[in-house]
Design an enzyme around this catalytic site. Sequence first.
Site, PDB file in Angstrom:
ATOM      1  N   CYS A  55      -1.607 -37.181 -17.538  1.00 58.99           N
ATOM      2  CA  CYS A  55      -2.530 -36.932 -18.652  1.00 58.99           C
ATOM      3  C   CYS A  55      -2.059 -37.668 -19.894  1.00 58.99           C
ATOM      4  O   CYS A  55      -2.851 -38.037 -20.746  1.00 58.99           O
ATOM      5  CB  CYS A  55      -2.635 -35.436 -18.910  1.00 58.99           C
ATOM      6  SG  CYS A  55      -1.034 -34.656 -19.070  1.00 58.99           S
TER       7      CYS A  55
ATOM      8  N   GLU B 254      -5.960 -27.492 -20.786  1.00 59.25           N
ATOM      9  CA  GLU B 254      -5.109 -28.693 -20.832  1.00 59.25           C
ATOM     10  C   GLU B 254      -5.856 -29.775 -20.085  1.00 59.25           C
ATOM     11  O   GLU B 254      -5.757 -29.893 -18.862  1.00 59.25           O
ATOM     12  CB  GLU B 254      -3.758 -28.413 -20.158  1.00 59.25           C
ATOM     13  CG  GLU B 254      -2.944 -27.320 -20.834  1.00 59.25           C
ATOM     14  CD  GLU B 254      -2.198 -27.818 -22.070  1.00 59.25           C
ATOM     15  OE1 GLU B 254      -2.170 -29.037 -22.328  1.00 59.25           O
ATOM     16  OE2 GLU B 254      -1.661 -26.971 -22.795  1.00 59.25           O
TER      17      GLU B 254
ATOM     18  N   GLY C 235      -6.599 -29.909 -15.974  1.00 66.44           N
ATOM     19  CA  GLY C 235      -7.384 -30.842 -15.165  1.00 66.44           C
ATOM     20  C   GLY C 235      -8.265 -31.692 -16.046  1.00 66.44           C
ATOM     21  O   GLY C 235      -8.008 -31.859 -17.245  1.00 66.44           O
ATOM     22  N   SER C 236      -9.344 -32.194 -15.461  1.00 64.15           N
ATOM     23  CA  SER C 236     -10.217 -33.114 -16.184  1.00 64.15           C
ATOM     24  C   SER C 236     -11.024 -32.383 -17.260  1.00 64.15           C
ATOM     25  O   SER C 236     -11.227 -31.163 -17.190  1.00 64.15           O
ATOM     26  CB  SER C 236     -11.177 -33.771 -15.193  1.00 64.15           C
ATOM     27  OG  SER C 236     -11.902 -32.768 -14.520  1.00 64.15           O
TER      28      SER C 236
ATOM     29  N   GLY D 206     -12.917 -28.652 -17.566  1.00 65.25           N
ATOM     30  CA  GLY D 206     -12.829 -27.794 -18.762  1.00 65.25           C
ATOM     31  C   GLY D 206     -14.199 -27.408 -19.292  1.00 65.25           C
ATOM     32  O   GLY D 206     -14.398 -26.283 -19.771  1.00 65.25           O
TER      33      GLY D 206
HETATM   34  P1  NAD Z   1      -9.715 -31.889 -11.637  1.00 62.88           P
HETATM   35  O1  NAD Z   1     -10.412 -31.489 -12.885  1.00 62.88           O
HETATM   36  O2  NAD Z   1     -10.499 -32.593 -10.596  1.00 62.88           O
HETATM   37  O3  NAD Z   1      -9.083 -30.590 -10.935  1.00 62.88           O
HETATM   38  C1  NAD Z   1      -8.140 -29.779 -11.601  1.00 62.88           C
HETATM   39  C2  NAD Z   1      -8.173 -28.377 -11.039  1.00 62.88           C
HETATM   40  O4  NAD Z   1      -9.385 -27.749 -11.430  1.00 62.88           O
HETATM   41  C3  NAD Z   1      -8.147 -28.315  -9.510  1.00 62.88           C
HETATM   42  O5  NAD Z   1      -7.333 -27.226  -9.130  1.00 62.88           O
HETATM   43  C4  NAD Z   1      -9.598 -28.051  -9.156  1.00 62.88           C
HETATM   44  O6  NAD Z   1      -9.785 -27.416  -7.912  1.00 62.88           O
HETATM   45  C5  NAD Z   1     -10.014 -27.149 -10.293  1.00 62.88           C
HETATM   46  N1  NAD Z   1     -11.453 -27.106 -10.582  1.00 62.88           N
HETATM   47  C6  NAD Z   1     -12.339 -28.115 -10.501  1.00 62.88           C
HETATM   48  N2  NAD Z   1     -13.566 -27.685 -10.885  1.00 62.88           N
HETATM   49  C7  NAD Z   1     -13.440 -26.372 -11.222  1.00 62.88           C
HETATM   50  C8  NAD Z   1     -14.346 -25.362 -11.692  1.00 62.88           C
HETATM   51  N3  NAD Z   1     -15.632 -25.628 -11.895  1.00 62.88           N
HETATM   52  N4  NAD Z   1     -13.853 -24.126 -11.930  1.00 62.88           N
HETATM   53  C9  NAD Z   1     -12.540 -23.839 -11.749  1.00 62.88           C
HETATM   54  N5  NAD Z   1     -11.645 -24.753 -11.284  1.00 62.88           N
HETATM   55  C10 NAD Z   1     -12.087 -26.006 -11.036  1.00 62.88           C
HETATM   56  O7  NAD Z   1      -8.457 -32.782 -12.084  1.00 62.88           O
HETATM   57  P2  NAD Z   1      -7.449 -33.621 -11.188  1.00 62.88           P
HETATM   58  O8  NAD Z   1      -8.142 -34.843 -10.669  1.00 62.88           O
HETATM   59  O9  NAD Z   1      -6.722 -32.744 -10.231  1.00 62.88           O
HETATM   60  O10 NAD Z   1      -6.363 -34.045 -12.296  1.00 62.88           O
HETATM   61  C11 NAD Z   1      -6.520 -35.119 -13.159  1.00 62.88           C
HETATM   62  C12 NAD Z   1      -7.041 -34.689 -14.515  1.00 62.88           C
HETATM   63  O11 NAD Z   1      -6.230 -33.653 -15.053  1.00 62.88           O
HETATM   64  C13 NAD Z   1      -7.002 -35.800 -15.548  1.00 62.88           C
HETATM   65  O12 NAD Z   1      -8.149 -35.741 -16.338  1.00 62.88           O
HETATM   66  C14 NAD Z   1      -5.759 -35.469 -16.362  1.00 62.88           C
HETATM   67  O13 NAD Z   1      -5.753 -36.015 -17.668  1.00 62.88           O
HETATM   68  C15 NAD Z   1      -5.813 -33.989 -16.373  1.00 62.88           C
HETATM   69  N6  NAD Z   1      -4.512 -33.400 -16.654  1.00 62.88           N
HETATM   70  C16 NAD Z   1      -4.310 -32.850 -17.883  1.00 62.88           C
HETATM   71  C17 NAD Z   1      -3.069 -32.327 -18.205  1.00 62.88           C
HETATM   72  C18 NAD Z   1      -2.791 -31.756 -19.575  1.00 62.88           C
HETATM   73  O14 NAD Z   1      -1.793 -31.064 -19.717  1.00 62.88           O
HETATM   74  N7  NAD Z   1      -3.620 -32.004 -20.576  1.00 62.88           N
HETATM   75  C19 NAD Z   1      -2.044 -32.332 -17.252  1.00 62.88           C
HETATM   76  C20 NAD Z   1      -2.300 -32.876 -16.005  1.00 62.88           C
HETATM   77  C21 NAD Z   1      -3.540 -33.408 -15.713  1.00 62.88           C
END
Ligand code: NAD
Length: 511
Positions: free
Chosen positions: A298, A264, A242-243, A247
């Site tokens: 990503c 990731e 995720g974002s 992380g």
């Molecule tokens: P997001 O960070 O909003 O959410 C991702 C996941 O994290 C969701 O399941 C969310 O519920 C969970 N989450 C959020 N806050 C959390 C916390 N405090 N504790 C535990 N879990 C939590 O991201 P998004 O909008 O769904 O996806 C887009 C982002 O993901 C972009 O930044 C993109 O670059 C990144 N991404 C990275 C990769 C990679 O492999 N590097 C792959 C896909 C997406």
Amino acid sequence: MTLPTLEPTLAQQTSSLLQTLGVPAHRISGGNLRARTPITGEVLAELPVTTRSAAEAAIERAHQAFFAWRTVPAPRRGELVRLLGEELRANLDPLGRLVTLEAGKILSEGRGEVQEMIDICVFAAGLSRGIGGLTLPSERPSHRMMETWHPLGVTGVISAFNFPVAVWAWNAALALVCGNTVVWKPSEKTPLTALAVQAIFERAAARLPDLPADLSTVLLGGGALGEAVVDHPRVALVSATGSTRMGRAVGPRLAARFARSILELGGNNAAIVTPTADLHLALRGIAFAAMGTAGQRCTTLRRLLVHDTVYDTLLPQLKRVYASVAIGDPRLPGTLVGPLIDRAAFDAMQGTLDRVRAAGAQVTGGERVLAKEHPEAFYVRPALVEIAFQTEDVQRETFAPILSVLRYTDLRDAIALHNDVPQGLSSAIFTNDLREAERFLSAEGSDCGIANVNIGTSGAEIGGAFGGEKETGGGRESGSDVWKSYMRRATNTINYGTELPLAQGVSFDID
Ligand code: NAD
């Protein structure tokens, strides 16, 4: 008289796909988690969320299942993953369509994501017969050293909306053959595809007799539920996609309890176009990497560094492609750019474009389209931003189709510019000059986890290790030797002699 045939609504299409995929009715009704389609913005289903106590109970069950699963021989665990791949192959079309409906990807990308799941199952099934450790020379006579690899425990998977199913498969296929059990917290924006994958997994598991229950479980909810997974002492490893913001929350919590993590996170990927580049090939590579998945990968190409001598040839071509790219309903065959996931993504895109304009950039595209037809959905024309230097907005990831274009004259400057962002996921160089290509791939070149020559930044294959450096989190998923992250390593020293020599010549004679 012939009656007009009414096209089923998206909610009806979704419901019929979920039925085809075998999702039980009680999992998709009677709750307050709204699954929407970005195609029109309409609600597809209202689902029950998983409570924290139910999540904790599920993790406990997964932990119990681990005790049985870790004793199953790895090739037999591989058989489960092979069958999962078979079930996915049989359901490629409906699951691919569901990905399109829920995440808004064009159909070929929806199907491509399922293909990626199948590919990792093939890889992991093979790996289940190849998990092996080193044998090392001992300095002591009649001694042997070796490494053995053992299962870790419960693997928590937290995934993002933009790869709603493949990320689970990358993790689950490896985790399962390595002898771990899996607990999955998918994005709250894509719960339906997660339920469909769970149903497919359960069908695969039912084909093998005597498997422990609860080998893989799905938990539905938002970030707070993710935290329940992160904080649970039974979860040995969390793979979180995720974002970077997510992380930053997750990484320290896992470190605080010494749990393993695979992070990731966000990317801000760049490509360099050098004087010798094949511009036709570069144009195609740039177009897919920058506009594909509506800029919501990503690995999306977000920065383009073009040599001064080819800038004025490439830019007009790029503008023509941007002006004519087919934007619209991702289910239609000609569409190349589908919708953004939601209003927040649209607002973030417009905010970034406003700020770079104020910083002197020339912006082409970026406007909302199809607003009349779809007032609740967010379609945009991908934006090209011509800018003289990297502002904070250029250095940040905006998860939308914005490509910032900069000129350069010296490759060293271009590489410095390339690396001058906090993220380090994917990168590319378009060149026919061997020296330039090798320099880009060398230690003084790209600082990313992925560095390509003459292809774009996105669209990785599962055979390689996937992930990035710096704020991208440092984790690796998928192929190569990534399986090692899902296991614990033991170093074994075996004495088959009758003496007890100590290492480093230490003597400790008790006679
Ligand atoms: P997001 O960070 O909003 O959410 C991702 C996941 O994290 C969701 O399941 C969310 O519920 C969970 N989450 C959020 N806050 C959390 C916390 N405090 N504790 C535990 N879990 C939590 O991201 P998004 O909008 O769904 O996806 C887009 C982002 O993901 C972009 O930044 C993109 O670059 C990144 N991404 C990275 C990769 C990679 O492999 N590097 C792959 C896909 C997406």
